[in-house]
Motif scaffolding. Structure first.
Motif, mmCIF file in Angstrom:
data_model
loop_
_atom_site.group_PDB
_atom_site.id
_atom_site.type_symbol
_atom_site.label_atom_id
_atom_site.label_comp_id
_atom_site.label_asym_id
_atom_site.label_seq_id
_atom_site.Cartn_x
_atom_site.Cartn_y
_atom_site.Cartn_z
ATOM 1 N N MET A 22 -20.696 63.012 24.677
ATOM 2 C CA MET A 22 -21.323 63.539 23.457
ATOM 3 C C MET A 22 -22.812 63.202 23.369
ATOM 4 S SD MET A 22 -18.375 63.119 20.610
ATOM 5 C CE MET A 22 -16.731 63.748 20.960
ATOM 6 N N ALA A 23 -23.331 62.443 24.347
ATOM 7 C CA ALA A 23 -24.794 62.203 24.378
ATOM 8 C C ALA A 23 -25.265 62.399 25.803
ATOM 9 C CB ALA A 23 -25.097 60.779 23.928
ATOM 10 N N ASN A 24 -26.088 63.441 26.037
ATOM 11 C CA ASN A 24 -26.666 63.559 27.375
ATOM 12 C C ASN A 24 -28.154 63.213 27.309
ATOM 13 O OD1 ASN A 24 -28.231 65.909 26.824
ATOM 14 N ND2 ASN A 24 -26.417 67.187 27.130
ATOM 15 N N LEU A 25 -28.752 63.077 28.497
ATOM 16 C CA LEU A 25 -30.130 62.575 28.549
ATOM 17 C C LEU A 25 -31.122 63.527 27.880
ATOM 18 C CD1 LEU A 25 -31.899 60.256 29.497
ATOM 19 C CD2 LEU A 25 -32.206 61.457 31.663
ATOM 20 N N THR A 26 -30.951 64.829 28.099
ATOM 21 C CA THR A 26 -31.887 65.795 27.495
ATOM 22 C C THR A 26 -31.849 65.674 25.976
ATOM 23 O OG1 THR A 26 -31.294 67.240 29.314
ATOM 24 C CG2 THR A 26 -32.531 68.252 27.525
ATOM 25 N N GLN A 27 -30.640 65.620 25.436
ATOM 26 C CA GLN A 27 -30.503 65.490 23.971
ATOM 27 C C GLN A 27 -31.149 64.187 23.492
ATOM 28 O OE1 GLN A 27 -26.224 65.416 23.936
ATOM 29 N NE2 GLN A 27 -26.058 67.458 23.051
ATOM 30 N N GLU A 38 -33.527 62.359 24.911
ATOM 31 C CA GLU A 38 -34.997 62.360 24.995
ATOM 32 C C GLU A 38 -35.606 63.180 23.861
ATOM 33 O OE1 GLU A 38 -35.442 63.468 29.086
ATOM 34 O OE2 GLU A 38 -35.730 61.373 29.714
ATOM 35 N N LYS A 39 -34.966 64.312 23.556
ATOM 36 C CA LYS A 39 -35.466 65.151 22.446
ATOM 37 C C LYS A 39 -35.380 64.373 21.133
ATOM 38 C CE LYS A 39 -34.460 69.925 23.693
ATOM 39 N NZ LYS A 39 -33.521 71.008 23.449
ATOM 40 N N ALA A 40 -34.231 63.723 20.924
ATOM 41 C CA ALA A 40 -34.023 62.961 19.684
ATOM 42 C C ALA A 40 -35.081 61.865 19.565
ATOM 43 C CB ALA A 40 -32.632 62.340 19.684
ATOM 44 N N ILE A 48 -27.715 57.405 30.087
ATOM 45 C CA ILE A 48 -28.016 56.956 28.710
ATOM 46 C C ILE A 48 -28.289 55.450 28.706
ATOM 47 C CG2 ILE A 48 -27.083 56.733 26.348
ATOM 48 C CD1 ILE A 48 -27.853 59.632 27.194
ATOM 49 N N LYS A 49 -27.508 54.709 29.464
ATOM 50 C CA LYS A 49 -27.767 53.259 29.549
ATOM 51 C C LYS A 49 -29.177 53.026 30.116
ATOM 52 C CE LYS A 49 -22.956 51.695 30.200
ATOM 53 N NZ LYS A 49 -22.136 52.897 30.437
ATOM 54 N N ALA A 50 -29.566 53.835 31.107
ATOM 55 C CA ALA A 50 -30.890 53.684 31.709
ATOM 56 C C ALA A 50 -31.982 53.990 30.681
ATOM 57 C CB ALA A 50 -31.017 54.605 32.916
ATOM 58 N N PHE A 51 -31.780 55.035 29.891
ATOM 59 C CA PHE A 51 -32.751 55.390 28.848
ATOM 60 C C PHE A 51 -32.940 54.200 27.907
ATOM 61 C CE2 PHE A 51 -33.697 56.642 24.570
ATOM 62 C CZ PHE A 51 -34.760 57.521 24.709
ATOM 63 N N VAL A 52 -31.823 53.638 27.495
ATOM 64 C CA VAL A 52 -31.852 52.510 26.555
ATOM 65 C C VAL A 52 -32.528 51.302 27.205
ATOM 66 C CG1 VAL A 52 -30.302 50.874 25.378
ATOM 67 C CG2 VAL A 52 -29.904 53.326 25.174
ATOM 68 N N PRO A 61 -27.180 65.801 17.306
ATOM 69 C CA PRO A 61 -27.832 66.280 18.535
ATOM 70 C C PRO A 61 -27.696 67.788 18.747
ATOM 71 C CG PRO A 61 -25.771 65.161 19.058
ATOM 72 C CD PRO A 61 -25.953 65.036 17.581
ATOM 73 N N ILE A 62 -26.792 68.412 18.043
ATOM 74 C CA ILE A 62 -26.626 69.865 18.203
ATOM 75 C C ILE A 62 -27.651 70.581 17.311
ATOM 76 C CG2 ILE A 62 -24.985 71.816 18.046
ATOM 77 C CD1 ILE A 62 -24.151 69.652 20.141
ATOM 78 N N GLN A 63 -27.712 70.164 16.047
ATOM 79 C CA GLN A 63 -28.677 70.775 15.117
ATOM 80 C C GLN A 63 -30.086 70.197 15.300
ATOM 81 O OE1 GLN A 63 -27.751 73.312 13.298
ATOM 82 N NE2 GLN A 63 -25.610 73.032 13.936
ATOM 83 N N GLU A 64 -30.165 69.092 16.035
ATOM 84 C CA GLU A 64 -31.431 68.363 16.244
ATOM 85 C C GLU A 64 -32.072 68.010 14.914
ATOM 86 O OE1 GLU A 64 -33.895 70.303 19.123
ATOM 87 O OE2 GLU A 64 -32.261 70.441 20.564
ATOM 88 N N GLU A 65 -31.271 67.394 14.045
ATOM 89 C CA GLU A 65 -31.829 66.976 12.760
ATOM 90 C C GLU A 65 -31.283 65.636 12.327
ATOM 91 O OE1 GLU A 65 -30.855 69.732 9.674
ATOM 92 O OE2 GLU A 65 -28.712 69.551 10.025
#
Ligand code: 13P
Ligand code: SF4
Length: 368
Positions: free
Chosen positions: A115-120, A122-124, A148-152, A207-211
């Motif tokens: 339910m959380a990918n890297l593109t989402q 990074e945008k968030a 995601i762990k790497a992003f964090v 992450p779907i509505q990006e809000e």
């Protein structure tokens, strides 16, 4: 195509020859390979694994224990992970280059992790940085992909498990004014609430509505919860709790913190799989329990504690389907091909991703 679908399409599937063997035959092969490989092989098993598989695990544990054991596993050359994909990735990240991790069925993913990918993410992050400047520390539940762990890890944050989420959130809030918690909104909300953070100060990132969904002015937001959940634990509901209270007024209700805030609030106890097991082991004989977690574990606890009256909080509950993909035929496939020197389903995290993900895991392990 999500990670799951990609894996389904690209990974080899169980060869026919494993499909029609008897249970006895399969179990004999597992015993033989384990005996032959000895300490070269390590077989960790998560509490949600089926009985037919967990009986062969060298250790059983929750996510935290299995991560700690992987990090301290220096002897084994091969780790056949009886759990789901993110757990095997974690084991790969925490072990040496020359140790190899295998997952008996590559389709054993986790819908929450997807339910959380890297593109989402990074945008968030970009949007949230625009709103909150540099005041957020990211935390991710270990139930997330290595990316995601790497992003964090790259942004100074850490992983958490359901056993140590409270300590990790406290730590994160001592570093920055607010946190972003991925991908399970329920574990994040339940833990932050227990730490005294009012629900209004928790916003939700969709992450779907990006809000960002928030009740109070943004300056007052302390916790940003990613809008993800566990498709198993969301099946425990307030009507389930009400029914148990009505049918068994003296029953203790104990749930996993992946359940919703409403369900946790109405329950008597909430904690990780290890916590649930320990509570029941230490309860006086004759006490009564309704458990809100995955069914393979609930059935095992019922079987192992005939001195207690135990039921599932939801009588129509099913096991976690992806955990269940690891079965005897897949385990035999994994072990037999490993013993033959033609191992299948290697889990190998890209080294760059692994290095950043390791930072997030090590920040957690240093505090666990
Ligand atoms: P724990 O092992 O941390 O209790 O988590 C449960 C779970 O959902 C694993 O997928
Ligand atoms: Fe993922 Fe939920 Fe299954 Fe755990 S129980 S592996 S969080 S889907």
């Amino acid at each position: 195509m999500n990670l799951f679908e990609k894996m389904e399409n690209s990974s080899p599937t169980l060869p026919e020859r494993y499909k029609n063997r008897s249970k006895e035959e399969l179990e004999t092969i597992i015993r033989r390979v384990k005996k032959t490989m000895g300490a070269q092989l390590f077989l960790p098993g998560h509490h949600y694994q089926k009985d037919e598989v967990i009986q062969f695990a060298d250790v059983r544990g929750d996510s935290l224990k299995l991560a700690q054991l992987s990090a301290s596993q220096h002897e084994a050359e091969a780790i056949v992970f009886c759990g789901v994909h993110f757990m095997a990735e974690t084991a790969d990240i925490l072990t040496r280059e020359d140790q190899h991790v295998y997952l008996p069925d590559m389709r054993a993913g986790c819908s929450m992790a997807d339910m959380a990918n890297l593109t989402q993410t990074e945008k968030a992050w970009k949007k949230l940085m625009g709103i909150f400047n540099n005041t957020i520390l990211p935390l991710t539940y270990v139930n997330s992909t290595a990316a995601i762990k790497a992003f964090v890890g790259k942004h100074g944050g850490a992983t958490v498990t359901s056993s140590n989420a409270a300590g990790m959130i406290e730590w994160a809030l001592s570093q920055k004014e607010r946190i972003m918690f991925l991908p399970d909104q329920h574990l994040g909300r339940n833990t932050a609430y227990d730490l005294g953070i009012p629900l209004e100060q928790m916003a939700v990132w969709d992450p779907i509505q990006e809000e960002l969904l928030h009740e109070v002015p943004v300056e007052e937001v302390k916790v940003i919860l990613w809008k993800g959940h566990c498709s198993v634990h969301e099946n425990f509901t307030v009507p389930n709790v009400e029914q148990v209270r009505k049918d068994y007024p003296n029953m203790n209700i104990i749930v996993h913190p992946e359940c919703s805030r409403e369900v946790v609030a109405l329950s008597d106890y909430a904690g990780s799989t290890n916590y649930i097991i320990n509570q029941i082991e230490n309860a006086p004989p004759g006490s009564a329990w309704a458990i809100g977690t995955e069914m393979n574990l609930v059935n095992r606890i019922i079987h192992e504690h005939p001195e207690q009256h135990i039921i599932s909080l939801n009588p129509r509950m099913c096991p976690c389907l992806t955990m269940n993909r690891i079965d005897l035929p897949h385990l035999v496939w994994s072990l037999e091909t490993l013993a033959e020197g033609k191992p299948q389903n290697l889990i190998k995290v890209d080294p760059e991703i692994a290095a950043d993900a390791k930072k997030a895991l090590e920040r957690m392990l240093a505090r666990a």
